[in-house]
Design a protein around this motif. Sequence first.
Motif, PDB file in Angstrom:
ATOM      1  N   LYS A 104       0.104  11.573 -16.707  1.00 24.74           N
ATOM      2  CA  LYS A 104      -0.124  12.938 -16.990  1.00 24.74           C
ATOM      3  C   LYS A 104       0.486  13.767 -16.745  1.00 24.74           C
ATOM      4  O   LYS A 104       0.586  15.152 -17.527  1.00 24.74           O
ATOM      5  N   ILE A 105       0.812  13.849 -14.917  1.00 23.95           N
ATOM      6  CA  ILE A 105       1.577  15.085 -14.335  1.00 23.95           C
ATOM      7  C   ILE A 105       2.970  14.173 -14.653  1.00 23.95           C
ATOM      8  O   ILE A 105       3.817  16.089 -14.756  1.00 23.95           O
ATOM      9  N   THR A 106       3.183  14.130 -14.350  1.00 20.98           N
ATOM     10  CA  THR A 106       4.543  13.423 -14.384  1.00 20.98           C
ATOM     11  C   THR A 106       5.405  14.119 -16.170  1.00 20.98           C
ATOM     12  O   THR A 106       6.665  14.274 -15.915  1.00 20.98           O
ATOM     13  N   SER A 107       4.589  13.550 -17.232  1.00 18.91           N
ATOM     14  CA  SER A 107       4.886  14.000 -18.629  1.00 18.91           C
ATOM     15  C   SER A 107       5.235  15.705 -19.028  1.00 18.91           C
ATOM     16  O   SER A 107       6.305  15.842 -19.411  1.00 18.91           O
ATOM     17  N   ASN A 108       3.961  16.174 -17.820  1.00 18.48           N
ATOM     18  CA  ASN A 108       4.307  17.869 -18.021  1.00 18.48           C
ATOM     19  C   ASN A 108       5.287  18.945 -16.857  1.00 18.48           C
ATOM     20  O   ASN A 108       5.793  19.540 -17.405  1.00 18.48           O
ATOM     21  N   TRP A 109       5.458  17.425 -15.716  1.00 19.72           N
ATOM     22  CA  TRP A 109       6.252  18.046 -14.577  1.00 19.72           C
ATOM     23  C   TRP A 109       7.159  17.218 -14.311  1.00 19.72           C
ATOM     24  O   TRP A 109       6.730  16.128 -13.216  1.00 19.72           O
ATOM     25  N   ASP A 110       8.178  17.531 -14.540  1.00 21.68           N
ATOM     26  CA  ASP A 110       9.449  16.354 -14.076  1.00 21.68           C
ATOM     27  C   ASP A 110       9.459  16.462 -12.324  1.00 21.68           C
ATOM     28  O   ASP A 110      10.641  16.814 -12.204  1.00 21.68           O
ATOM     29  N   ILE A 111       8.668  15.948 -11.753  1.00 21.77           N
ATOM     30  CA  ILE A 111       8.560  15.882 -10.572  1.00 21.77           C
ATOM     31  C   ILE A 111       8.582  14.302 -10.052  1.00 21.77           C
ATOM     32  O   ILE A 111       7.788  13.497 -11.018  1.00 21.77           O
ATOM     33  N   LYS A 112       8.567  13.518  -9.009  1.00 14.59           N
ATOM     34  CA  LYS A 112       9.121  12.461  -8.334  1.00 14.59           C
ATOM     35  C   LYS A 112       7.400  11.834  -7.924  1.00 14.59           C
ATOM     36  O   LYS A 112       7.438  13.266  -7.029  1.00 14.59           O
ATOM     37  N   LEU A 113       6.931  11.334  -7.864  1.00 11.30           N
ATOM     38  CA  LEU A 113       5.431  11.066  -7.169  1.00 11.30           C
ATOM     39  C   LEU A 113       5.156   9.766  -6.303  1.00 11.30           C
ATOM     40  O   LEU A 113       6.061   8.810  -6.748  1.00 11.30           O
ATOM     41  N   PHE A 114       5.451  10.096  -5.392  1.00 16.43           N
ATOM     42  CA  PHE A 114       5.180   8.897  -4.009  1.00 16.43           C
ATOM     43  C   PHE A 114       4.068   8.515  -3.256  1.00 16.43           C
ATOM     44  O   PHE A 114       2.839   9.532  -3.246  1.00 16.43           O
ATOM     45  N   SER A 115       3.308   7.468  -3.390  1.00 14.45           N
ATOM     46  CA  SER A 115       2.290   7.382  -2.717  1.00 14.45           C
ATOM     47  C   SER A 115       1.574   6.898  -1.601  1.00 14.45           C
ATOM     48  O   SER A 115       2.978   6.538  -1.310  1.00 14.45           O
ATOM     49  N   THR A 116       0.598   7.262  -1.128  1.00 16.45           N
ATOM     50  CA  THR A 116       0.945   7.001   0.544  1.00 16.45           C
ATOM     51  C   THR A 116      -0.092   6.886   0.932  1.00 16.45           C
ATOM     52  O   THR A 116      -1.228   7.651   0.389  1.00 16.45           O
ATOM     53  N   TYR A 117      -0.891   6.393   1.626  1.00 17.82           N
ATOM     54  CA  TYR A 117      -2.149   4.822   1.358  1.00 17.82           C
ATOM     55  C   TYR A 117      -2.491   4.648   3.521  1.00 17.82           C
ATOM     56  O   TYR A 117      -1.628   4.578   4.040  1.00 17.82           O
ATOM     57  N   ALA A 118      -3.423   5.658   4.047  1.00 17.05           N
ATOM     58  CA  ALA A 118      -3.925   5.291   5.285  1.00 17.05           C
ATOM     59  C   ALA A 118      -5.317   6.016   5.700  1.00 17.05           C
ATOM     60  O   ALA A 118      -6.323   6.055   4.119  1.00 17.05           O
ATOM     61  N   SER A 119      -5.351   6.262   6.417  1.00 18.98           N
ATOM     62  CA  SER A 119      -6.854   6.358   7.164  1.00 18.98           C
ATOM     63  C   SER A 119      -7.182   6.700   8.175  1.00 18.98           C
ATOM     64  O   SER A 119      -6.157   6.254   9.400  1.00 18.98           O
ATOM     65  N   THR A 120      -8.059   7.526   8.743  1.00 20.53           N
ATOM     66  CA  THR A 120      -8.050   7.218  10.779  1.00 20.53           C
ATOM     67  C   THR A 120      -8.458   6.519  10.517  1.00 20.53           C
ATOM     68  O   THR A 120      -8.086   6.438  12.130  1.00 20.53           O
ATOM     69  N   GLU A 121      -9.559   5.355  10.842  1.00 18.98           N
ATOM     70  CA  GLU A 121      -8.974   4.234  11.124  1.00 18.98           C
ATOM     71  C   GLU A 121      -7.505   3.672  11.843  1.00 18.98           C
ATOM     72  O   GLU A 121      -7.157   2.622  13.391  1.00 18.98           O
ATOM     73  N   MET A 122      -7.175   3.423  10.986  1.00 19.30           N
ATOM     74  CA  MET A 122      -5.224   3.560  10.873  1.00 19.30           C
ATOM     75  C   MET A 122      -4.781   4.054  11.707  1.00 19.30           C
ATOM     76  O   MET A 122      -3.820   2.882  12.216  1.00 19.30           O
TER      77      MET A 122
END
Length: 429
Positions: A225-243
Amino acid sequence: MIPEIEKASLADIKLFQEEKLSELLTYLQANSKYYQKVFKEQDVDVSTIKTLEDLVKLPLTSKEDLQKYNDDFLCVPKRKVIDYVTTSGTLGDPVTFALTDNDLERLAYNEAISFACAGVAETDVLQLMTTIDRRFMAGLAYFLGVRKLGAGIIRVGAGIPELQWDSILKFKPTYLIAVPSFLLKLIEYANQHSIDLKESGVKGAICIGESLRNQDFTLNTLAEKITSNWDIKLFSTYASTEMNTAFTECEHQQGGHHHPELIIVEILDEDHLPVVDGEVGELTITTLGVEGMPLLRFKTGDMVKAHTSPCKCGRNTMRLGPVVGRKKQMIKYKGTTLYPPAMDNILNDFQEVQSYIVEISNNSIGTDEICIKIAANNPSEELQQAIKDHFRAKLRVAPKVEFHDAQDISALQFPKMSRKPIKVIDNRK
Ligand SMILES: [Zn+2]
């Protein structure tokens, strides 16, 4: 900027981590009141732990341990603590994390190599769309990481699409750091105010808090839904306070890269044994190089899958797939095992659905029940049926679906003091 160890062979990475593990165990034995006690109670001689395979001989650390004995985890005198952060605990009281100067430096390094992994360079400018205060670690980590990388940062904070756009148009950031669903709000605002998305200059977004991908790494409905409206590359990042550590995608976007100098990863089954390669299990981590509150074999509660084939980017490190779900939110429903994120994907397919919350409970015979409370533009029996049918098609089962006022759903999603919207209410006993 790829650290040498990330290009090393898997065997060399393992040896490197084993050396770091020894250092950590010596440090814990000398400085951690909590681990001293546990090692003594369980008769652990840390000098006998030599390899990563030996990890199973060591005690695990749960969120409850962290909550119950919070102060005992601190390995330094209080005067060495610089920054205090908190994370919402499972038993109600928040857990405190204390970071020393070295820990803040480590956090900056972690975030700098994570941004670099996603392709962010010194010449880039990033707009921060998350909270930097409120005892929150992530926002501060982003700021420190950007600074270390030598890039620029605009600290706008969470929400306020008008101010975000004012900033984008004024400072021309090349990357955004944001919760993906907020990007939809930015698109909506741009469309309403004749802002040309193509002229924004934004190349990509580093996304937190919500998943972007399916297990095969294709974009999920929200990301599409995001990229079909706005031609940007999306990057996932996974993190937590404990880590104290992030797993961020590289340009090939095949999972979040593991940084072996910062953390040891185990993926464990129900019996706390390593899963067979490629199976889903609970992410269990051991922090490396943390001075204030290092953790040994901490059970994150997140169910994930590891990918170990070498990556085209030149890093040989393991990559974590999208989080399948929270271990404690696992739902046994009509003979199927489900996690709430799978339901998000289905609900996001409906334009009419404005907001929703998933409520899980037990019924009188002890099995799980799911009720999805939805605020919709045009609630109707047809829509209700269409949602149920879509559930059956995708997950083989259909939960109860109820329509509610948008205000009621919003009140459930944003209780006082909450830093993130709540999507699941678990009433199971
Ligand atoms: Zn890669």
